[in-house]
Motif scaffolding. Structure first.
Motif, PDB file in Angstrom:
ATOM      1  N   VAL A 119       1.174  -1.138  -0.493  1.00 55.95           N
ATOM      2  CA  VAL A 119       0.122   0.243   0.028  1.00 55.95           C
ATOM      3  C   VAL A 119       1.056   1.129  -0.039  1.00 55.95           C
ATOM      4  CG1 VAL A 119      -1.855   1.467   1.105  1.00 55.95           C
ATOM      5  CG2 VAL A 119      -1.636  -1.671   1.288  1.00 55.95           C
ATOM      6  N   CYS A 120       0.657   2.154  -1.209  1.00 57.68           N
ATOM      7  CA  CYS A 120       1.432   3.392  -1.001  1.00 57.68           C
ATOM      8  C   CYS A 120       1.231   4.987  -0.846  1.00 57.68           C
ATOM      9  CB  CYS A 120       2.640   3.310  -2.174  1.00 57.68           C
ATOM     10  SG  CYS A 120       2.882   1.874  -2.769  1.00 57.68           S
ATOM     11  N   GLY A 121       1.050   5.115   0.064  1.00 55.75           N
ATOM     12  CA  GLY A 121       1.065   6.433  -0.094  1.00 55.75           C
ATOM     13  C   GLY A 121       1.399   7.189  -1.714  1.00 55.75           C
ATOM     14  N   MET A 122      -0.169   8.315  -1.695  1.00 58.23           N
ATOM     15  CA  MET A 122       0.849   9.368  -3.160  1.00 58.23           C
ATOM     16  C   MET A 122       0.305  10.790  -2.684  1.00 58.23           C
ATOM     17  SD  MET A 122       2.240   7.585  -5.336  1.00 58.23           S
ATOM     18  CE  MET A 122       2.807   5.953  -5.415  1.00 58.23           C
ATOM     19  N   VAL A 123       1.418  11.670  -2.916  1.00 64.31           N
ATOM     20  CA  VAL A 123       0.930  13.396  -2.853  1.00 64.31           C
ATOM     21  C   VAL A 123       0.809  13.857  -3.277  1.00 64.31           C
ATOM     22  CG1 VAL A 123       2.331  13.541  -0.813  1.00 64.31           C
ATOM     23  CG2 VAL A 123       3.312  14.004  -2.814  1.00 64.31           C
ATOM     24  N   LYS A 124      -0.166  15.120  -4.050  1.00 66.56           N
ATOM     25  CA  LYS A 124      -0.524  15.889  -4.997  1.00 66.56           C
ATOM     26  C   LYS A 124       0.578  16.508  -5.911  1.00 66.56           C
ATOM     27  CE  LYS A 124      -5.505  17.038  -4.458  1.00 66.56           C
ATOM     28  NZ  LYS A 124      -6.198  17.716  -3.398  1.00 66.56           N
ATOM     29  N   ASN A 125       0.796  15.531  -7.321  1.00 70.28           N
ATOM     30  CA  ASN A 125       2.463  16.776  -8.168  1.00 70.28           C
ATOM     31  C   ASN A 125       2.497  18.564  -7.586  1.00 70.28           C
ATOM     32  OD1 ASN A 125       4.164  16.807  -9.917  1.00 70.28           O
ATOM     33  ND2 ASN A 125       3.161  14.944 -10.769  1.00 70.28           N
ATOM     34  N   GLU A 126       3.617  18.564  -7.293  1.00 69.01           N
ATOM     35  CA  GLU A 126       4.074  19.503  -6.955  1.00 69.01           C
ATOM     36  C   GLU A 126       5.369  20.279  -7.853  1.00 69.01           C
ATOM     37  OE1 GLU A 126       1.616  22.374  -5.032  1.00 69.01           O
ATOM     38  OE2 GLU A 126       0.443  20.931  -3.951  1.00 69.01           O
ATOM     39  N   GLY A 127       5.214  19.395  -8.287  1.00 73.73           N
ATOM     40  CA  GLY A 127       7.240  19.652  -9.257  1.00 73.73           C
ATOM     41  C   GLY A 127       7.697  19.296  -9.268  1.00 73.73           C
ATOM     42  N   GLU A 128       7.796  18.787  -8.402  1.00 74.32           N
ATOM     43  CA  GLU A 128       9.085  17.627  -7.767  1.00 74.32           C
ATOM     44  C   GLU A 128       9.649  16.494  -8.798  1.00 74.32           C
ATOM     45  OE1 GLU A 128      10.687  18.038  -5.016  1.00 74.32           O
ATOM     46  OE2 GLU A 128       9.426  18.977  -4.049  1.00 74.32           O
ATOM     47  N   PRO A 129      11.054  16.568  -8.746  1.00 72.51           N
ATOM     48  CA  PRO A 129      10.995  15.047  -9.542  1.00 72.51           C
ATOM     49  C   PRO A 129      10.805  14.146  -8.844  1.00 72.51           C
ATOM     50  CG  PRO A 129      13.124  16.198  -8.202  1.00 72.51           C
ATOM     51  CD  PRO A 129      11.406  16.912  -8.199  1.00 72.51           C
ATOM     52  N   GLY A 184      14.594  -0.503 -10.081  1.00 77.05           N
ATOM     53  CA  GLY A 184      14.303   0.087  -9.107  1.00 77.05           C
ATOM     54  C   GLY A 184      13.640   0.083  -7.474  1.00 77.05           C
ATOM     55  N   LEU A 185      13.833  -0.081  -6.212  1.00 76.96           N
ATOM     56  CA  LEU A 185      13.132  -0.765  -5.349  1.00 76.96           C
ATOM     57  C   LEU A 185      11.799  -1.377  -4.585  1.00 76.96           C
ATOM     58  CD1 LEU A 185      13.613  -3.082  -2.376  1.00 76.96           C
ATOM     59  CD2 LEU A 185      13.756  -0.236  -1.643  1.00 76.96           C
ATOM     60  N   TRP A 186      11.170   0.474  -5.753  1.00 81.70           N
ATOM     61  CA  TRP A 186       9.904   0.046  -5.777  1.00 81.70           C
ATOM     62  C   TRP A 186       9.552   0.724  -7.188  1.00 81.70           C
ATOM     63  CZ3 TRP A 186      12.531   3.158  -2.023  1.00 81.70           C
ATOM     64  CH2 TRP A 186      13.508   4.669  -2.714  1.00 81.70           C
ATOM     65  N   ASN A 187       9.869   0.411  -7.871  1.00 85.13           N
ATOM     66  CA  ASN A 187       9.723   0.478  -8.711  1.00 85.13           C
ATOM     67  C   ASN A 187       9.222  -1.016  -9.614  1.00 85.13           C
ATOM     68  OD1 ASN A 187      11.971   2.678  -9.115  1.00 85.13           O
ATOM     69  ND2 ASN A 187       9.840   3.192  -9.490  1.00 85.13           N
ATOM     70  N   GLY A 188      10.127  -1.532 -10.528  1.00 85.70           N
ATOM     71  CA  GLY A 188      10.678  -2.844 -11.375  1.00 85.70           C
ATOM     72  C   GLY A 188      11.121  -3.871 -10.191  1.00 85.70           C
ATOM     73  N   ALA A 189      11.583  -3.617  -9.000  1.00 85.66           N
ATOM     74  CA  ALA A 189      11.343  -4.781  -7.950  1.00 85.66           C
ATOM     75  C   ALA A 189      10.705  -4.951  -7.524  1.00 85.66           C
ATOM     76  CB  ALA A 189      12.446  -4.093  -7.383  1.00 85.66           C
ATOM     77  N   MET A 190       9.480  -4.478  -7.448  1.00 88.76           N
ATOM     78  CA  MET A 190       7.958  -4.537  -6.576  1.00 88.76           C
ATOM     79  C   MET A 190       7.096  -4.881  -8.248  1.00 88.76           C
ATOM     80  SD  MET A 190       8.072  -2.443  -3.147  1.00 88.76           S
ATOM     81  CE  MET A 190       8.784  -2.783  -1.407  1.00 88.76           C
ATOM     82  N   ALA A 191       7.320  -5.039  -9.108  1.00 88.20           N
ATOM     83  CA  ALA A 191       6.644  -5.443 -10.208  1.00 88.20           C
ATOM     84  C   ALA A 191       5.067  -5.973 -10.261  1.00 88.20           C
ATOM     85  CB  ALA A 191       7.430  -5.540 -11.622  1.00 88.20           C
ATOM     86  N   TYR A 192       5.701  -7.143  -9.818  1.00 81.40           N
ATOM     87  CA  TYR A 192       4.818  -8.356  -9.899  1.00 81.40           C
ATOM     88  C   TYR A 192       4.523  -8.141  -8.502  1.00 81.40           C
ATOM     89  CZ  TYR A 192       6.390  -9.250 -14.367  1.00 81.40           C
ATOM     90  OH  TYR A 192       7.053  -8.613 -15.463  1.00 81.40           O
ATOM     91  N   TRP A 193       3.828  -7.449  -7.695  1.00 82.69           N
ATOM     92  CA  TRP A 193       3.129  -7.138  -6.470  1.00 82.69           C
ATOM     93  C   TRP A 193       1.362  -6.389  -7.013  1.00 82.69           C
ATOM     94  CZ3 TRP A 193       5.987  -5.232  -1.374  1.00 82.69           C
ATOM     95  CH2 TRP A 193       7.205  -5.851  -1.029  1.00 82.69           C
ATOM     96  N   ASN A 194       0.683  -7.034  -5.649  1.00 88.09           N
ATOM     97  CA  ASN A 194      -0.565  -6.222  -5.732  1.00 88.09           C
ATOM     98  C   ASN A 194      -0.133  -4.837  -5.045  1.00 88.09           C
ATOM     99  OD1 ASN A 194      -2.009  -8.596  -6.452  1.00 88.09           O
ATOM    100  ND2 ASN A 194      -2.500  -9.822  -4.756  1.00 88.09           N
ATOM    101  N   THR A 195      -0.288  -3.721  -6.369  1.00 84.73           N
ATOM    102  CA  THR A 195      -0.226  -2.836  -5.509  1.00 84.73           C
ATOM    103  C   THR A 195      -1.625  -1.850  -5.412  1.00 84.73           C
ATOM    104  OG1 THR A 195       1.788  -2.706  -6.723  1.00 84.73           O
ATOM    105  CG2 THR A 195       0.723  -0.440  -6.781  1.00 84.73           C
ATOM    106  N   ILE A 196      -1.782  -1.092  -4.047  1.00 88.03           N
ATOM    107  CA  ILE A 196      -2.699   0.297  -4.022  1.00 88.03           C
ATOM    108  C   ILE A 196      -2.248   1.332  -3.829  1.00 88.03           C
ATOM    109  CG2 ILE A 196      -4.809   0.562  -2.096  1.00 88.03           C
ATOM    110  CD1 ILE A 196      -3.010  -3.078  -2.469  1.00 88.03           C
ATOM    111  N   PHE A 197      -2.521   2.132  -4.402  1.00 89.16           N
ATOM    112  CA  PHE A 197      -2.024   3.304  -4.347  1.00 89.16           C
ATOM    113  C   PHE A 197      -3.034   4.755  -3.515  1.00 89.16           C
ATOM    114  CE2 PHE A 197       0.509   2.978  -8.424  1.00 89.16           C
ATOM    115  CZ  PHE A 197       1.865   2.762  -7.791  1.00 89.16           C
ATOM    116  N   VAL A 198      -3.079   4.867  -2.537  1.00 88.52           N
ATOM    117  CA  VAL A 198      -3.570   5.949  -2.026  1.00 88.52           C
ATOM    118  C   VAL A 198      -2.973   7.169  -1.867  1.00 88.52           C
ATOM    119  CG1 VAL A 198      -4.907   5.965   0.755  1.00 88.52           C
ATOM    120  CG2 VAL A 198      -4.088   3.564  -0.169  1.00 88.52           C
ATOM    121  N   GLU A 199      -4.165   8.377  -1.318  1.00 86.93           N
ATOM    122  CA  GLU A 199      -4.109   9.797  -1.224  1.00 86.93           C
ATOM    123  C   GLU A 199      -3.279   9.754  -0.441  1.00 86.93           C
ATOM    124  OE1 GLU A 199      -5.390  13.810  -3.732  1.00 86.93           O
ATOM    125  OE2 GLU A 199      -6.673  12.485  -2.276  1.00 86.93           O
TER     126      GLU A 199
END
Length: 510
Positions: free
Chosen positions: A373-383, A471-486
């Protein structure tokens, strides 16, 4: 290609095989596919927005059940602080306090002006000034130059060469805390089971003693403030995950003595360290993302919310997995709906044409995966990376965290999807590492090896190409079940440049 006897010895010393190195060399020659974006993940379409009432329900649930689980916090902490001070290194190289006009210089270097204006508010201010006896008598140009010199040079504090986690981040009335200490304190407020918190830091071997020197004092502070015992463990990125470097023509890059050059495989290599943890639930967070005490209550609440959501989803997922394993399933519809609506599974087009036993086999595969379960924040222009729906070469559509380096931004349709993105990845994960039987997943089986990166670097002034693992939270977890939460922007407070320490979330009222 043929390797010399010395080459083979170096490869074996790293715990690798000739075949593995040959595969890496072939990857450089063949190149890597870009990630195909299908759509940006947005609220209601891949990102969950949690109502306030549900937020408190998840927090209560986590608090009620957490003692039944082995919980850890996992913090990648090996990165050096060099990039934090990039503009100061440039200042030391290009400004001559005996000849140049400081006011004119700062007009073309706004970062330096921000630094100078906030000088006394930095948590290391007093420590630096102690090294400059005549500091107050100096003009602003000499003052800033001397300050930066003490801060960064090897005969001073040498902060740029230290891990970011060991730098003073926050100054309180009676103490200064590093990011390392703040992570321990934070863990004691949410990563707790049966009155104890466990925290795991991945560090560089050369800095192990530096971390351990800070550890005991930090632990005393945490126990005094929270009453919680914190157990700390360290590990290093494994040499077996190093990758071979090549010249621009894809031949092995060799050092002056003729030896092949191997480089660390990037943070994706840490999936091996994560895999070694004996934990049910793991919180993952970057070393530089901490806040002062005044903001910690909100950060802790959202961490617990994410963990409560994970445990709720796991309970339901485990119940279905058990029913499937026991052969007691009668109606697949409810399970299919759970997978699609709660775990964001997209079935392949052939699913509906499968027989019932074939469908059950497919459903078992979808369920028998680690959950994040991954927290996601509103995009404020961060790279950095963001949440997207993607499609791989087999036609599988899934939610992924995608970095810009993985995208084909030359394609106008892909650029349009990128422009439609509303959220950003702050690296705020809660991971479930075991199956319904309590057995640990082998996390290396859920990596998409094709999601690696090829980057250009240099060594001793010579250009080279490097291979970074998924990447650890990119392709290294590609085949996990993923939930994004604001989650709110308040939970994302990285220190990418030293001037970030001047932001309100890093500035205690002393």
């Amino acid at each position: 290609m043929s390797f010399s006897k010395t080459d083979v010895q170096v490869i074996q010393h790293k715990g690798q095989t000739v075949e593995k190195v040959e595969q890496q060399l072939q990857t450089f020659k063949a190149g890597l596919p870009v990630t195909t974006l299908k759509a940006a993940a947005t609220i209601g379409k891949g990102i969950v927005s949690v109502p306030e009432s549900d937020k408190h329900m998840y927090i209560r649930f986590f608090n009620d059940v957490k003692d039944a689980y082995a919980i850890q916090k996992f913090v990648p902490a090996s990165g050096a602080a060099t990039r934090m001070f990039k503009f100061l290194y440039h200042f030391l190289e290009t400004f001559n306090p005996e000849q140049d006009d400081f006011k004119t210089y700062t007009q073309n270097h706004p970062d330096l002006l921000v630094f100078v204006n906030g000088l006394e508010r930095f948590p290391f201010y007093e420590k630096v000034v102690k090294h400059i006896p005549d500091f107050k008598a100096l003009d602003l140009g000499h003052k800033t130059y001397r300050f930066a010199s003490v801060l960064l040079n090897s005969n001073g504090l040498n902060y740029g060469a230290l891990p970011k986690g060991l730098l003073p981040f926050h100054k309180y009335t009676n103490q200064t805390r590093t990011a390392f200490a703040e992570h321990l304190l934070e863990a004691a407020r949410y990563a707790v089971s049966k009155g104890k918190a466990n925290v795991h830091f991945t560090i560089s071997p050369q800095h192990e003693n530096n971390f351990k020197d800070q550890l005991q004092e930090a632990l005393k502070m945490v126990e005094h403030k929270t009453g919680v015992q914190v157990d700390v463990a360290f590990s290093f990125q494994k040499e077996t995950t190093d990758t071979v470097a090549v010249n621009l023509d894809n031949t092995p890059f060799r050092l002056a003595d003729g030896a092949m050059l191997f480089r660390p495989g990037g943070h994706g290599a840490l999936i091996e360290n994560l895999n070694d943890l004996n934990a049910d639930i793991v919180f993952v967070k970057n070393i530089d993302n901490v806040v002062i005490d005044a903001f910690e209550e909100d950060v802790v609440a959202y961490k617990k919310m994410l963990a409560g959501m994970l445990l709720k989803l796991q309970q339901e997922s485990f119940a279905y997995a058990k029913v499937l394993e026991e052969g007691k399933v009668e109606d697949l519809g409810a399970l299919e709906m759970f997978l699609t609506e709660s775990l964001n599974v997209v079935f392949l087009e052939d699913y509906n044409s499968l027989s019932t036993p074939e469908k059950i086999g497919r459903l078992k595969t979808h369920l028998n995966k680690p959950i994040r379960v991954c927290g996601m924040v509103k995009n404020e222009g961060e790279p950095g990376g963001g949440p997207f729906w993607t499609e791989n070469s087999e036609g599988r559509i899934s939610l992924q965290i995608v970095e810009s380096a993985q995208m084909n931004t030359a394609d106008s349709s892909q650029r349009q999807i990128l422009q439609n993105a509303t959220h950003f990845n702050p690296v705020d994960l809660v991971c479930g590492l075991k199956n319904y039987k309590g057995e640990a997943f082998n996390l290396t089986q859920f990596v998409d090896a094709k999601a690696a990166f090829i980057t250009q670097k240099d060594k001793a002034g010579k250009p080279l190409k490097a291979l970074e693992l998924p990447g650890l939270w990119n392709g290294a977890m590609a085949y996990w079940n993923t939930i994004f939460v604001e989650v709110p922007l308040l939970t994302f407070n990285p220190v990418k440049t030293v001037n970030d320490l001047l932001k309100p979330t890093h500035q205690p009222h002393v």
